[in-house]
Design an enzyme around this catalytic site. Structure first.
Site, PDB file in Angstrom:
ATOM      1  N   HIS A   1       0.832  -1.212   0.000  1.00 36.53           N
ATOM      2  CA  HIS A   1       0.000   0.000   0.000  1.00 36.53           C
ATOM      3  C   HIS A   1       0.859   1.252   0.000  1.00 36.53           C
ATOM      4  CE1 HIS A   1       0.203   1.173   4.354  1.00 36.53           C
ATOM      5  NE2 HIS A   1       0.231  -0.123   4.600  1.00 36.53           N
TER       6      HIS A   1
ATOM      7  N   ASP B   1       6.007   1.086   6.984  1.00 35.80           N
ATOM      8  CA  ASP B   1       4.577   0.871   6.758  1.00 35.80           C
ATOM      9  C   ASP B   1       4.026   1.958   5.844  1.00 35.80           C
ATOM     10  OD1 ASP B   1       1.984  -0.084   6.981  1.00 35.80           O
ATOM     11  OD2 ASP B   1       1.633   0.798   8.956  1.00 35.80           O
TER      12      ASP B   1
ATOM     13  N   GLU C   1      -4.996   1.986   2.487  1.00 36.82           N
ATOM     14  CA  GLU C   1      -5.072   0.778   3.318  1.00 36.82           C
ATOM     15  C   GLU C   1      -5.278   1.146   4.776  1.00 36.82           C
ATOM     16  OE1 GLU C   1      -3.551  -2.264   6.076  1.00 36.82           O
ATOM     17  OE2 GLU C   1      -2.708  -0.278   5.712  1.00 36.82           O
ATOM     18  N   GLU C   2      -4.593   2.185   5.228  1.00 38.52           N
ATOM     19  CA  GLU C   2      -4.642   2.549   6.635  1.00 38.52           C
ATOM     20  C   GLU C   2      -6.032   2.982   7.094  1.00 38.52           C
ATOM     21  OE1 GLU C   2      -2.391   1.736   8.422  1.00 38.52           O
ATOM     22  OE2 GLU C   2      -0.417   1.987   7.506  1.00 38.52           O
TER      23      GLU C   2
ATOM     24  N   ASP D   1       3.275  -6.127   3.488  1.00 37.10           N
ATOM     25  CA  ASP D   1       2.836  -5.035   4.365  1.00 37.10           C
ATOM     26  C   ASP D   1       3.143  -5.379   5.822  1.00 37.10           C
ATOM     27  OD1 ASP D   1       1.693  -2.800   5.486  1.00 37.10           O
ATOM     28  OD2 ASP D   1      -0.367  -3.487   5.283  1.00 37.10           O
TER      29      ASP D   1
ATOM     30  N   HIS E   1       3.023   2.923  13.092  1.00 37.62           N
ATOM     31  CA  HIS E   1       2.072   4.018  13.295  1.00 37.62           C
ATOM     32  C   HIS E   1       2.576   5.076  14.280  1.00 37.62           C
ATOM     33  CE1 HIS E   1      -1.655   1.410  11.955  1.00 37.62           C
ATOM     34  NE2 HIS E   1      -0.687   1.488  11.040  1.00 37.62           N
TER      35      HIS E   1
END
Length: 466
Positions: free
Chosen positions: A280, A292, A326-327, A354, A425
């Site tokens: 992604h 990420d 995606e997130e 991912d 994140h």
């Protein structure tokens, strides 16, 4: 790693061992597979790509201006790399602005807290929310609590995320982030704060998407750093009544158009059949999105480029898909499955990178039981790259996880995620967390997988039903 090996069946382990010890080339395909590995392990392309993405674009929250810059970056890179076909497909994505996030303990011992808003959260009133907290070990504990105990308070879910090579601790604790606001609001809470879904001890909060439910009041939602969660626990030993002031200025701002960006290596004899490898393109806005999922973008792009440059293309088309949003809820993955519904029967197999840039230690499949046995033999050359042959219970990755329900076989190339949730994140998701050699090993594995699948004569369907 020993625990992973011990859980393998004797037959699978033997196949892996033989593959690791036997470098004999038995077919032209095996010769090419070994060449792909050697080329990948000596190439800096993947690292150059993730460096470019994190430096020249940086954080790229879906629906933001940087998101569209990332789309332009991807299109340009894929075209420059010489793929046979490069195109994009529009995706409607939610637009959310983080704003400011502040919190502090008011009583009994005044102290500031390090927090971040959870993705999709609403704002607090302008002056914030000040209320006592009520602590729960887990989402399940909150769901069984009395509304009389919760009403008028700020819920604090304090579930610790376990560290594991597979990242399975995330699955145990993430429900508090995604569903906590709903459960808390149903019992009359004013807001919710969670212990960050992370395995680190840094004073950084981990963001991530949360959900609301129609008919249930929307309440502000935030995550606090793990040290701050520990601080609150220590304070609760001294006084059961802790008052917190929480202030968020987050805003949901409707929808915007983003894109899935796609590149193809056209198959030589079965061009309408597709081997999909994806990642992604979007990221959260706190770090630079290196692990990420800048790493995944670089891995599948570099793997596709190696196959693109072969003198003779494999039978099937290799499709590299860089998914949008995606997130924010697998938005790009769902849009792809819908847009390509008519050709999903032509998708031979799909896989997604991912999970950072840790080395791939195992490959799992989701195919028919008969095909699974044949796949172990076909992909034995991958064991020379340190990849153990695994089981037939793969999900494929987040953005392809909806494809098995539509009959599409998938594979999971399992990365070592032991430290992934230290950075996931957070502002600490930056380029220095990527080991170049580990990234090269990932590229080798994806290139080998994609090529072998594009050449495979195995009938993979109907896939195993869990």
């Amino acid at each position: 790693m020993k625990s992973i090996y011990l859980r393998l069946t004797a037959g699978v382990f033997l196949a892996s061992l033989i593959g690791c010890q036997n470098n004999k080339i038995n077919s032209p395909d095996e010769h090419i597979v070994m060449q792909l590995q050697q080329q990948a392990l000596s190439s800096d392309l993947a690292y150059d790509l993730v460096e470019s993405l994190t430096v020249e674009v940086g954080p790229r929250l879906a629906g933001s201006e940087k998101d569209l810059i990332a789309v332009q970056w991807a299109e340009s890179k894929l075209k420059t790399l010489g793929f046979d076909k490069v195109y994009k497909e529009p995706v409607q994505v939610p637009v959310w602005h983080r704003g400011e996030a502040k919190a502090s303990i008011v009583t009994p011992f005044a102290q500031p807290l390090v927090i971040t808003a959870l993705g999709g959260s609403i704002a607090t009133p302008e002056k914030g929310i000040e209320a006592n907290i009520i602590r729960f070990d887990s989402l399940a504990a909150l769901q069984t609590a009395s509304s009389n105990d919760v009403a008028g308070k700020i819920v604090f879910i304090d579930q610790i995320t376990e560290r594991h090579i597979t990242g399975k601790g995330y699955g145990k604790s993430v429900g508090g982030r995604s569903k906590g606001a709903i459960a808390a609001a149903e019992k009359g809470a004013l807001a919710i704060m969670i212990r960050s879904i992370g395995t680190d001890h840094d004073r950084m909060a981990h963001t991530g998407m949360m959900k609301y439910k129609d008919g249930v009041a929307k309440i502000p939602a935030a995550a606090m750093s793990n040290p701050d969660a520990d601080l609150i626990n220590a304070m609760l030993k001294r006084d059961a009544n802790i008052t917190i002031n929480l202030m968020l200025t987050a805003q949901n701002q409707g929808f915007a158009t983003s894109y899935n960006v796609i590149a193809e290596v056209t198959g030589s004899s079965k061009p309408d059949e597709i081997v999909l490898i994806g990642a992604h393109l979007d990221s959260w806005d706190e770090g630079t999105g290196a692990i990420d999922d800048g790493a995944g973008v670089a891995i599948v792009t570099a793997a596709g480029k190696l196959i693109q440059d072969l003198p003779t293309k494999p039978a099937r088309t290799i499709r590299v898909v860089l998914y949008a949003a995606e997130e924010l809820g697998l938005v790009g993955g769902k849009a792809y499955a819908k847009a390509h519904k008519a050709e999903l029967d032509k998708h031979y197999i799909a896989a997604e990178s991912d999970f950072g840039a840790g080395r791939i230690y195992q490959i799992d499949y989701r195919a028919s039981e008969t095909a699974y046995t044949e796949l172990l033999a076909l992909t034995t050359p991958m064991t020379n790259n340190g990849v153990v042959l695994g089981n037939n219970r793969a999900s494929g990755g987040p953005d392809v996880s909806m494809l098995p329900s539509q009959g599409v076989p998938v594979a999971s190339l399992r990365q070592d995620g032991s430290d992934y949730f230290d950075y996931h994140h957070t502002p600490n998701d930056t380029l220095d967390k990527i080991e170049p050699a580990a990234l090269q090993q990932n590229v080798a594995a994806y290139a080998q997988f994609a090529y072998l699948m594009a050449q495979s004569k195995i009938t993979l369907r109907p896939i195993f039903v869990k």
